[in-house]
Design a protein around this motif. Structure first.
Motif, PDB file in Angstrom:
ATOM      1  N   ASN A 194      14.845   7.291 -14.701  1.00 61.59           N
ATOM      2  CA  ASN A 194      15.820   8.042 -15.385  1.00 61.59           C
ATOM      3  C   ASN A 194      16.278   9.160 -14.603  1.00 61.59           C
ATOM      4  N   ILE A 195      15.374  10.009 -14.008  1.00 61.07           N
ATOM      5  CA  ILE A 195      15.472  10.909 -13.072  1.00 61.07           C
ATOM      6  C   ILE A 195      16.442  10.651 -11.999  1.00 61.07           C
ATOM      7  N   ALA A 196      16.068   9.604 -11.395  1.00 58.68           N
ATOM      8  CA  ALA A 196      16.693   8.787 -10.076  1.00 58.68           C
ATOM      9  C   ALA A 196      18.177   8.684 -10.395  1.00 58.68           C
ATOM     10  N   LYS A 197      18.233   8.132 -11.575  1.00 59.56           N
ATOM     11  CA  LYS A 197      19.715   7.925 -11.857  1.00 59.56           C
ATOM     12  C   LYS A 197      20.420   8.896 -12.062  1.00 59.56           C
ATOM     13  N   LEU A 198      19.907  10.056 -12.633  1.00 57.75           N
ATOM     14  CA  LEU A 198      20.875  11.621 -12.850  1.00 57.75           C
ATOM     15  C   LEU A 198      21.103  11.818 -11.464  1.00 57.75           C
ATOM     16  N   TYR A 199      20.119  11.750 -10.507  1.00 60.51           N
ATOM     17  CA  TYR A 199      20.337  12.387  -9.182  1.00 60.51           C
ATOM     18  C   TYR A 199      20.962  11.494  -8.040  1.00 60.51           C
ATOM     19  N   ASN A 200      21.121  10.155  -8.417  1.00 63.97           N
ATOM     20  CA  ASN A 200      21.603   9.007  -7.744  1.00 63.97           C
ATOM     21  C   ASN A 200      20.967   9.118  -6.396  1.00 63.97           C
ATOM     22  N   VAL A 201      19.691   8.816  -6.571  1.00 62.22           N
ATOM     23  CA  VAL A 201      18.784   8.470  -5.298  1.00 62.22           C
ATOM     24  C   VAL A 201      18.400   7.163  -5.455  1.00 62.22           C
ATOM     25  N   SER A 202      18.022   6.285  -4.085  1.00 63.08           N
ATOM     26  CA  SER A 202      17.572   5.242  -3.937  1.00 63.08           C
ATOM     27  C   SER A 202      16.163   5.194  -4.264  1.00 63.08           C
ATOM     28  N   LEU A 203      15.734   3.748  -4.700  1.00 62.26           N
ATOM     29  CA  LEU A 203      14.186   3.783  -5.137  1.00 62.26           C
ATOM     30  C   LEU A 203      13.645   2.479  -4.387  1.00 62.26           C
ATOM     31  N   SER A 204      12.470   2.536  -3.998  1.00 59.25           N
ATOM     32  CA  SER A 204      11.562   1.384  -3.356  1.00 59.25           C
ATOM     33  C   SER A 204      10.395   1.406  -4.265  1.00 59.25           C
ATOM     34  N   TYR A 205       9.870   0.164  -4.340  1.00 52.91           N
ATOM     35  CA  TYR A 205       8.575   0.100  -5.336  1.00 52.91           C
ATOM     36  C   TYR A 205       7.487  -0.073  -4.632  1.00 52.91           C
ATOM     37  N   HIS A 206       6.432   0.930  -4.521  1.00 53.53           N
ATOM     38  CA  HIS A 206       5.513   0.598  -3.508  1.00 53.53           C
ATOM     39  C   HIS A 206       4.250  -0.096  -4.257  1.00 53.53           C
ATOM     40  N   HIS A 207       3.596  -0.849  -3.220  1.00 53.18           N
ATOM     41  CA  HIS A 207       2.380  -1.718  -3.947  1.00 53.18           C
ATOM     42  C   HIS A 207       1.183  -1.107  -3.297  1.00 53.18           C
ATOM     43  N   ARG A 208       0.179  -1.014  -4.408  1.00 53.56           N
ATOM     44  CA  ARG A 208      -1.224  -0.306  -3.902  1.00 53.56           C
ATOM     45  C   ARG A 208      -2.100  -1.755  -3.756  1.00 53.56           C
ATOM     46  N   PRO A 209      -2.456  -1.976  -2.554  1.00 52.59           N
ATOM     47  CA  PRO A 209      -3.083  -3.293  -2.172  1.00 52.59           C
ATOM     48  C   PRO A 209      -4.214  -3.770  -3.088  1.00 52.59           C
ATOM     49  N   ASP A 210      -5.037  -2.639  -3.579  1.00 52.60           N
ATOM     50  CA  ASP A 210      -6.227  -3.128  -4.149  1.00 52.60           C
ATOM     51  C   ASP A 210      -5.738  -3.524  -5.699  1.00 52.60           C
ATOM     52  N   ASN A 211      -4.427  -3.504  -6.136  1.00 50.87           N
ATOM     53  CA  ASN A 211      -4.167  -3.839  -7.481  1.00 50.87           C
ATOM     54  C   ASN A 211      -3.480  -5.426  -7.505  1.00 50.87           C
ATOM     55  N   GLY A 212      -3.231  -5.871  -6.246  1.00 47.56           N
ATOM     56  CA  GLY A 212      -2.856  -7.048  -6.238  1.00 47.56           C
ATOM     57  C   GLY A 212      -1.598  -7.330  -7.000  1.00 47.56           C
ATOM     58  N   TRP A 213      -1.215  -8.571  -7.510  1.00 47.95           N
ATOM     59  CA  TRP A 213      -0.031  -8.942  -8.143  1.00 47.95           C
ATOM     60  C   TRP A 213       0.116  -8.536  -9.515  1.00 47.95           C
ATOM     61  N   ILE A 214      -0.892  -8.087 -10.224  1.00 45.85           N
ATOM     62  CA  ILE A 214      -0.617  -7.558 -11.610  1.00 45.85           C
ATOM     63  C   ILE A 214       0.152  -6.214 -11.270  1.00 45.85           C
ATOM     64  N   GLY A 215      -0.203  -5.483 -10.428  1.00 48.16           N
ATOM     65  CA  GLY A 215       0.421  -4.173 -10.419  1.00 48.16           C
ATOM     66  C   GLY A 215       2.079  -4.518  -9.959  1.00 48.16           C
TER      67      GLY A 215
END
Length: 284
Positions: A194-215
């Motif tokens: 919601n904050i990113a929408k307000l500021y109109n910035v681009s997002l990317s979704y990081h993956h923490r390797p030890d959390n696997g596919w559930i994360g």
């Protein structure tokens, strides 16, 4: 309260796991995927793969070649800053500029001066972005200067909303990263979107390797609420070996459609349900 004081990485990680589990339970209880609980429809989410750090550039080159042959178009490599330029030169010389390459430096550069030298030299090899370049990861003034040379991604280790706002206002990154397994779960991720929408910035979704596919599934459900194009980081492995997923996984996109998170470890599935039909497939 923990999230409001200090960096709180350990506490935030614990809270993340509890929060994600509660969202999964609520979705299953109500008979809906999490993205529907958030008021959105499921959609294909663009994906990129992240590789391990290899002992030498030759091994890295071979690994990247294997995944390019398999059809992956965006690949993240992990390198120390001392080897990053040579690695990018090797990959571009062999595979050209068609595959998009992301360089994760894992906060390895000790000073702004060294970082400027690297950024100016590596820019001609056109990395899609450089991730977490500086050892002092909250030096947003320095990151802002580097971000003008090559796009930077970061934010996975920002554990409070106020710090996230400060990074945005400092224009430290081109891509602001969210990782539901690190920052407080799905509930916290929604606030940041919601904050990113307000500021109109681009997002990317990081993956923490030890959390696997559930994360990754948790990241997917919040990613569909974003306002712009985005990318979701995954490993290159096959999740169907260990999980039952209602959805689809392709080389450049994915989608989770089942109840709750839409993913279930096979070891948790009762034997009488193992052969039930699910919409599960992986495209080459």
């Amino acid at each position: 309260k923990i999230l409001e004081t200090g960096k709180g990485a350990v506490s935030s990680g614990v809270i993340s796991g509890i929060d994600i589990a509660l969202w999964d339970l609520m979705g299953k209880k109500l008979g809906r995927p999490i993205y529907k609980l958030l008021g959105y429809s499921g959609k294909d989410t663009p994906r990129y793969i992240a590789l391990s750090r290899y002992g030498n550039i030759d091994s890295l080159r071979k690994a990247v070649g294997i995944f390019i042959e398999r059809g992956f178009k965006i690949i993240k490599i992990h390198e120390h800053y001392n080897r990053a330029i040579d690695a990018m030169k090797e990959l571009r010389d062999i595979y050209g500029y068609s595959p998009k390459i992301i360089v994760d430096l894992s906060s390895s550069i000790p000073s702004l001066e060294k970082a400027k030298e690297l950024f100016n030299s590596i820019s001609k090899y056109e990395p899609m972005w450089i991730e977490e370049p500086l050892r002092q990861s909250d030096n947003y003034k320095a990151l802002n200067k580097l971000n003008e040379i090559v796009p930077i991604a970061g934010g996975e280790n920002i554990f409070t909303i106020n710090e996230f706002k400060r990074a945005i206002e400092s224009e430290a990154y081109t891509y602001f990263q969210i990782d539901t397994t690190k920052i407080g779960g799905i509930t916290e991720a929604i606030k940041r979107i919601n904050i990113a929408k307000l500021y109109n910035v681009s997002l990317s979704y990081h993956h923490r390797p030890d959390n696997g596919w559930i994360g990754i599934s948790a990241n997917y459900h919040v990613s569909v609420t974003a306002h712009d194009s985005f990318l979701l980081e995954t490993p290159p492995d096959d999740p169907f070996r260990y999980f039952r997923i209602e959805g689809k996984i392709g080389t450049d996109y994915l989608q989770f459609k089942g109840l709750g998170l839409g993913i279930q470890p096979k070891e948790d599935i009762p034997k009488e349900e193992e052969d039930q039909d699910f919409v599960v497939y992986q495209e080459p």
